[in-house]
Scaffold this motif. Structure first.
Motif, PDB file in Angstrom:
ATOM      1  N   ARG A 191      20.057   4.708  -0.236  1.00  0.00           N
ATOM      2  CA  ARG A 191      18.930   5.613  -0.474  1.00  0.00           C
ATOM      3  C   ARG A 191      18.114   5.170  -1.689  1.00  0.00           C
ATOM      4  N   PHE A 192      18.811   4.842  -2.765  1.00  0.00           N
ATOM      5  CA  PHE A 192      18.099   4.431  -3.968  1.00  0.00           C
ATOM      6  C   PHE A 192      17.399   3.095  -3.771  1.00  0.00           C
ATOM      7  N   ALA A 193      17.981   2.218  -2.963  1.00  0.00           N
ATOM      8  CA  ALA A 193      17.316   0.951  -2.656  1.00  0.00           C
ATOM      9  C   ALA A 193      16.030   1.199  -1.876  1.00  0.00           C
ATOM     10  N   GLU A 194      16.054   2.165  -0.973  1.00  0.00           N
ATOM     11  CA  GLU A 194      14.842   2.501  -0.206  1.00  0.00           C
ATOM     12  C   GLU A 194      13.748   3.053  -1.121  1.00  0.00           C
ATOM     13  N   VAL A 195      14.132   3.937  -2.045  1.00  0.00           N
ATOM     14  CA  VAL A 195      13.144   4.490  -2.980  1.00  0.00           C
ATOM     15  C   VAL A 195      12.563   3.382  -3.851  1.00  0.00           C
ATOM     16  N   GLN A 196      13.430   2.495  -4.315  1.00  0.00           N
ATOM     17  CA  GLN A 196      12.968   1.374  -5.145  1.00  0.00           C
ATOM     18  C   GLN A 196      12.006   0.481  -4.370  1.00  0.00           C
ATOM     19  N   ALA A 197      12.325   0.228  -3.100  1.00  0.00           N
ATOM     20  CA  ALA A 197      11.448  -0.604  -2.268  1.00  0.00           C
ATOM     21  C   ALA A 197      10.085   0.058  -2.080  1.00  0.00           C
ATOM     22  N   LYS A 198      10.069   1.389  -1.944  1.00  0.00           N
ATOM     23  CA  LYS A 198       8.791   2.095  -1.802  1.00  0.00           C
ATOM     24  C   LYS A 198       7.951   1.955  -3.070  1.00  0.00           C
ATOM     25  N   PHE A 199       8.602   2.028  -4.222  1.00  0.00           N
ATOM     26  CA  PHE A 199       7.884   1.840  -5.483  1.00  0.00           C
ATOM     27  C   PHE A 199       7.262   0.449  -5.541  1.00  0.00           C
ATOM     28  N   VAL A 200       8.060  -0.552  -5.216  1.00  0.00           N
ATOM     29  CA  VAL A 200       7.576  -1.934  -5.297  1.00  0.00           C
ATOM     30  C   VAL A 200       6.418  -2.168  -4.337  1.00  0.00           C
ATOM     31  N   SER A 201       6.579  -1.688  -3.091  1.00  0.00           N
ATOM     32  CA  SER A 201       5.523  -1.896  -2.097  1.00  0.00           C
ATOM     33  C   SER A 201       4.239  -1.169  -2.493  1.00  0.00           C
ATOM     34  N   ALA A 202       4.366  -0.014  -3.153  1.00  0.00           N
ATOM     35  CA  ALA A 202       3.174   0.723  -3.579  1.00  0.00           C
ATOM     36  C   ALA A 202       2.429   0.007  -4.702  1.00  0.00           C
ATOM     37  N   LEU A 203       3.137  -0.809  -5.481  1.00  0.00           N
ATOM     38  CA  LEU A 203       2.517  -1.499  -6.607  1.00  0.00           C
ATOM     39  C   LEU A 203       2.047  -2.903  -6.255  1.00  0.00           C
ATOM     40  N   ILE A 204       2.444  -3.422  -5.099  1.00  0.00           N
ATOM     41  CA  ILE A 204       2.090  -4.797  -4.749  1.00  0.00           C
ATOM     42  C   ILE A 204       0.582  -4.941  -4.597  1.00  0.00           C
ATOM     43  N   TYR A 205      -0.041  -4.030  -3.853  1.00  0.00           N
ATOM     44  CA  TYR A 205      -1.481  -4.156  -3.582  1.00  0.00           C
ATOM     45  C   TYR A 205      -2.308  -4.146  -4.869  1.00  0.00           C
ATOM     46  N   PRO A 206      -2.169  -3.126  -5.737  1.00  0.00           N
ATOM     47  CA  PRO A 206      -2.984  -3.157  -6.967  1.00  0.00           C
ATOM     48  C   PRO A 206      -2.680  -4.356  -7.853  1.00  0.00           C
ATOM     49  N   ALA A 207      -1.418  -4.804  -7.879  1.00  0.00           N
ATOM     50  CA  ALA A 207      -1.077  -5.963  -8.699  1.00  0.00           C
ATOM     51  C   ALA A 207      -1.771  -7.221  -8.184  1.00  0.00           C
ATOM     52  N   VAL A 208      -1.761  -7.416  -6.868  1.00  0.00           N
ATOM     53  CA  VAL A 208      -2.409  -8.599  -6.282  1.00  0.00           C
ATOM     54  C   VAL A 208      -3.916  -8.552  -6.505  1.00  0.00           C
ATOM     55  N   VAL A 209      -4.528  -7.390  -6.267  1.00  0.00           N
ATOM     56  CA  VAL A 209      -5.976  -7.262  -6.447  1.00  0.00           C
ATOM     57  C   VAL A 209      -6.364  -7.511  -7.910  1.00  0.00           C
ATOM     58  N   THR A 210      -5.588  -6.953  -8.833  1.00  0.00           N
ATOM     59  CA  THR A 210      -5.871  -7.164 -10.260  1.00  0.00           C
ATOM     60  C   THR A 210      -5.749  -8.633 -10.628  1.00  0.00           C
ATOM     61  N   PHE A 211      -4.698  -9.285 -10.163  1.00  0.00           N
ATOM     62  CA  PHE A 211      -4.478 -10.703 -10.470  1.00  0.00           C
ATOM     63  C   PHE A 211      -5.618 -11.562  -9.916  1.00  0.00           C
ATOM     64  N   VAL A 212      -6.001 -11.306  -8.668  1.00  0.00           N
ATOM     65  CA  VAL A 212      -7.080 -12.083  -8.056  1.00  0.00           C
ATOM     66  C   VAL A 212      -8.398 -11.817  -8.770  1.00  0.00           C
ATOM     67  N   GLY A 213      -8.676 -10.561  -9.091  1.00  0.00           N
ATOM     68  CA  GLY A 213      -9.927 -10.224  -9.772  1.00  0.00           C
ATOM     69  C   GLY A 213     -10.034 -10.899 -11.132  1.00  0.00           C
ATOM     70  N   ILE A 214      -8.960 -10.837 -11.918  1.00  0.00           N
ATOM     71  CA  ILE A 214      -8.972 -11.485 -13.232  1.00  0.00           C
ATOM     72  C   ILE A 214      -9.145 -12.994 -13.075  1.00  0.00           C
ATOM     73  N   GLY A 215      -8.481 -13.570 -12.064  1.00  0.00           N
ATOM     74  CA  GLY A 215      -8.613 -15.007 -11.829  1.00  0.00           C
ATOM     75  C   GLY A 215     -10.044 -15.400 -11.478  1.00  0.00           C
ATOM     76  N   ILE A 216     -10.698 -14.592 -10.638  1.00  0.00           N
ATOM     77  CA  ILE A 216     -12.088 -14.891 -10.252  1.00  0.00           C
ATOM     78  C   ILE A 216     -13.008 -14.813 -11.468  1.00  0.00           C
ATOM     79  N   ILE A 217     -12.840 -13.791 -12.286  1.00  0.00           N
ATOM     80  CA  ILE A 217     -13.696 -13.635 -13.466  1.00  0.00           C
ATOM     81  C   ILE A 217     -13.499 -14.787 -14.439  1.00  0.00           C
ATOM     82  N   ILE A 218     -12.233 -15.165 -14.677  1.00  0.00           N
ATOM     83  CA  ILE A 218     -11.975 -16.279 -15.601  1.00  0.00           C
ATOM     84  C   ILE A 218     -12.564 -17.579 -15.052  1.00  0.00           C
TER      85      ILE A 218
END
Length: 431
Positions: free
Chosen positions: A181-208
């Protein structure tokens, strides 16, 4: 022939004691297992010398220990430090052990079989060391306590409660479900943060990339034409000059490193850690997610411990250690002190003003009906469902926000360049 006293359990949990005339401890254990018993303790009281061949607490495999002994202490800690397994890995290990014991396999034989099973993240040496400790007379919980990197205090205490009640297989299955159960909750947290992390990384890379590679080429064009540039373009050029300067990156690295060191010192101090944990709980959108996750953890861990016979004070102490928030830790500690004074669980939880009223009311009902673990399980299910919904809402909210932020950033860059191009075009037309 030496005599060995033993204590063992039948399959129904009944405790059996006796004395065996056998050559050594291994023969005593083998005979106990042939009797269909689960050995708990084997000792040689009458003049026998018991040699502890098990490595010290937290030791690694014999081969690794031999290699590590050849290294200086600093390098030995760096290269041979045991990795803490992931939640899903410990869940798989626990489920496999429960299945083997449920099939009727003696504990030592089951642990020996575990060395050949695929348990990702749990080295075979862990099962091998557990088997050796059990063979030498230790209980399974005591053997697991000697490997704190792998098995937490909660895990060890639940296994100990299972041994004492004769329901070790049931306890292991509940533990496996708990970690799943706790592994499932942890996976949901990670999956929820993947999209904003990728978009932020790509955006900063494009600006630089634009500021350091593309902007200098535009600057050469603008300087060659000798036309006054709009204010936004001038600011953009000044920022670009800073970003292509090596000293800018050196100073930026120093500042970021200094801020990181100061932040870690603040975070590791008792007051700083509590201030950060309190701030997390008050955040507008993320605060609700943090609170739901903590409430679910508290209810799930405490329910699992109480359901498996762990005393309430011990269960509260273990739960306090598991919860990763200082504010809730203090509330649980105060609750534990109040329960020691004879009060019910719901009253001190309500006085802490940290836990929601729903939790207080359901725990109070559980105390009145004599089913506190059941009430806590219902609470854990409720908060985990609300957490899943909140994570989906957060993800759906973050996506448009990130798109808007990226659009504004790229739009400002384009506006600064295009306004200069329009100014040059107008200047040429007037000329």
């Amino acid at each position: 022939m030496p005599q060995f006293t033993y204590k063992a359990r039948r399959r129904n949990g009944e405790v059996v004691t006796g004395v065996l005339d056998v050559p050594d401890r291994s023969a005593a254990l083998a005979q106990i297992e042939r009797l269909g018993l689960l050995p708990v303790m084997v000792d040689q009281p009458k003049g026998g010398v018991v040699v502890d061949k098990a490595p010290r607490k937290g030791a690694s495999a014999p081969a690794a220990a031999g290699a590590a002994a050849l290294l200086p202490p600093g390098l030995r800690d760096l290269f041979f430090r045991q990795r803490r397994p992931k939640l899903q890995e410990i869940a798989t290990f626990t489920q496999q052990l429960a299945n083997l014991l449920h099939s009727g396999m003696p504990l030592t034989v089951a642990l020996n079989s575990m060395t050949h099973l695929e348990s990702k993240g749990i080295p075979a040496d862990v099962s091998r060391q557990l088997r050796q400790d059990v063979t030498e007379g230790r209980s399974l919980s005591d053997a697991m306590a000697r490997q704190p990197v792998i098995f937490s205090d909660m895990y060890v205490n639940m296994v100990r409660a299972g041994e004492q009640s004769g329901a070790l297989v049931d306890v292991l299955r509940r533990l496996a479900e708990h970690y799943h159960r706790f592994a499932e909750v942890q996976a949901k947290f990670v999956s929820a943060l993947i999209y904003p992390a990728v978009v932020t990384f790509v955006g900063i890379g494009i600006i630089i990339f634009f500021m350091t590679f593309m902007l200098p080429k535009f600057k050469e064009i603008f300087e060659g034409i000798k036309v006054p540039l709009p204010r936004p373009t001038q600011i953009l050029m000044q920022v670009g000059d800073l970003m292509v300067s090596p000293s800018f990156w050196v100073i930026t690295g120093i500042v970021i490193s200094a801020l990181a060191v100061l932040f870690m010192r603040f975070k590791n101090s008792p007051g700083g850690r509590r201030a950060l944990d309190s701030w997390k709980l008050r955040l507008p959108v993320f605060g609700q997610i943090f609170r739901l996750n903590l409430y679910a953890q508290f209810a799930r861990v405490l329910a699992t411990l109480l359901q498996n016979g762990v005393p309430v004070l011990t269960a509260l102490k273990i739960t306090e250690q598991v919860i990763p928030n200082q504010v809730l830790k203090e509330a649980i500690a105060q609750t534990r002190e109040a329960v020691t004074d004879g009060k019910t669980l719901a009253q001190p939880l309500a006085r802490s003003k940290v836990f929601p009223q729903l939790m207080i009311d359901l725990i109070k009902i559980g105390e009145e009906t004599g089913d506190v673990p059941g009430a806590l399980r219902n609470l854990a299910d409720t908060y985990e469902n609300e957490l899943s919904l909140a994570l989906r809402v957060m993800t759906n909210l973050i996506e448009p926000v990130m798109i808007i932020v990226m659009a504004v950033g790229v739009g400002l860059l384009l506006f600064s360049i295009l306004s200069a191009m329009f100014e040059i075009t107008n200047s040429i037309g007037r000329g």
